[in-house]
Design a protein around this motif. Structure first.
Motif, PDB file in Angstrom:
ATOM      1  N   GLU A  13      68.386  -1.847  50.562  1.00 25.89           N
ATOM      2  CA  GLU A  13      67.310  -0.892  50.638  1.00 25.89           C
ATOM      3  C   GLU A  13      66.593  -0.615  49.079  1.00 25.89           C
ATOM      4  O   GLU A  13      65.821   0.016  48.968  1.00 25.89           O
ATOM      5  N   ASP A  14      67.151  -1.483  48.134  1.00 19.69           N
ATOM      6  CA  ASP A  14      66.525  -1.309  46.795  1.00 19.69           C
ATOM      7  C   ASP A  14      65.336  -2.309  46.751  1.00 19.69           C
ATOM      8  O   ASP A  14      64.517  -2.340  45.620  1.00 19.69           O
ATOM      9  N   ALA A  15      65.029  -3.183  47.740  1.00 15.92           N
ATOM     10  CA  ALA A  15      63.969  -4.137  47.646  1.00 15.92           C
ATOM     11  C   ALA A  15      62.933  -3.655  47.052  1.00 15.92           C
ATOM     12  O   ALA A  15      61.987  -4.081  46.423  1.00 15.92           O
ATOM     13  N   SER A  16      62.155  -2.603  47.829  1.00 16.55           N
ATOM     14  CA  SER A  16      60.840  -1.855  47.319  1.00 16.55           C
ATOM     15  C   SER A  16      60.805  -1.587  45.896  1.00 16.55           C
ATOM     16  O   SER A  16      60.035  -1.893  44.924  1.00 16.55           O
ATOM     17  N   ALA A  17      61.884  -0.560  45.345  1.00 16.18           N
ATOM     18  CA  ALA A  17      62.014  -0.508  44.017  1.00 16.18           C
ATOM     19  C   ALA A  17      62.144  -1.739  43.090  1.00 16.18           C
ATOM     20  O   ALA A  17      61.563  -1.339  42.091  1.00 16.18           O
ATOM     21  N   LEU A  18      62.947  -2.677  43.492  1.00 16.23           N
ATOM     22  CA  LEU A  18      63.061  -3.704  42.811  1.00 16.23           C
ATOM     23  C   LEU A  18      61.617  -4.458  42.605  1.00 16.23           C
ATOM     24  O   LEU A  18      61.540  -4.945  41.331  1.00 16.23           O
ATOM     25  N   LEU A  19      60.963  -4.583  43.718  1.00 14.77           N
ATOM     26  CA  LEU A  19      59.817  -5.326  43.664  1.00 14.77           C
ATOM     27  C   LEU A  19      58.847  -4.589  42.893  1.00 14.77           C
ATOM     28  O   LEU A  19      58.021  -5.048  41.948  1.00 14.77           O
ATOM     29  N   PHE A  68      65.108   0.671  36.438  1.00 12.26           N
ATOM     30  CA  PHE A  68      64.799   0.286  35.195  1.00 12.26           C
ATOM     31  C   PHE A  68      65.133  -1.305  34.600  1.00 12.26           C
ATOM     32  O   PHE A  68      64.503  -1.669  33.756  1.00 12.26           O
ATOM     33  N   ALA A  69      65.969  -1.714  35.179  1.00 11.28           N
ATOM     34  CA  ALA A  69      66.275  -2.981  34.968  1.00 11.28           C
ATOM     35  C   ALA A  69      67.208  -3.862  36.062  1.00 11.28           C
ATOM     36  O   ALA A  69      67.691  -3.068  36.955  1.00 11.28           O
ATOM     37  N   TRP A  70      67.269  -5.084  35.943  1.00 11.83           N
ATOM     38  CA  TRP A  70      68.056  -6.037  36.690  1.00 11.83           C
ATOM     39  C   TRP A  70      68.690  -7.047  36.138  1.00 11.83           C
ATOM     40  O   TRP A  70      68.210  -7.429  35.054  1.00 11.83           O
TER      41      TRP A  70
END
Length: 176
Positions: A13-19, A68-70
């Protein structure tokens, strides 16, 4: 006083924010080699398929869901190379020099030791001095240089940048 970003394992579910974060970093044009981030579908599939003993995908962000980071660490497939994990690490432009990268790296080191990774390797563009400084401060050393590996401009005015290969042994006594 602002609340420090939390860090945790990335979820599908983080995919959109990660993109959104990856697009922001790719727009800079100086951090990564690729033409852009993967599609939302590909990123979602990647996060769903993570095997905890083979890869780590961490994110740092706000309580509101902004990332903010990955950090990503992926082990090599062949059994003779399973002691090595490849690192990808990025921080949003407005969030740099606040300790996010170091905090994510520390979690990455813990995971690596738990799953038997002895060496962390990475590729970094030679012009990315802040990243190189961070990696050197963390004990990474230069292992190689791929000369003119990245084309910055096309045609007669073609310009190139070197790609540096750096690595850190988590257990220095195991170096070959």
């Amino acid at each position: 006083m602002a609340t420090p970003p939390s860090q945790r394992q990335a979820r599908p579910e983080d995919a959109s924010a990660l993109l959104a974060l990856q697009r922001e970093i790719y727009r800079e044009g100086s951090g990564f080699v690729g033409d852009g981030p993967p599609s939302l579908e590909a990123l979602t599939r990647r996060l769903r398929a993570l095997e905890p003993s083979q890869a780590l995908y961490l994110v740092a962000g706000s309580a509101a869901g902004r990332l903010f980071a990955w950090l990503e660490l992926s082990r090599h497939g062949p059994s003779r190379m399973r002691h090595v994990a490849v690192l990808t690490l990025a921080v949003a432009p407005g969030q740099r020099r606040r300790g996010l990268a170091r905090a994510l790296l520390r979690e990455g080191y813990r995971w690596a030791e738990q799953v038997g990774v002895e060496k962390i390797a990475l590729h970094v563009r030679a012009g990315n001095r802040p990243a190189i400084g961070l990696y050197e401060a963390e004990g990474f050393v230069l292992e190689g240089c791929e000369r003119a590996q990245i084309r910055l401009a096309e045609g007669q005015a073609a310009r190139y940048e070197d790609n540096l290969i750096m690595a850190k042994f988590l257990a220095p006594e195991r170096r070959g």
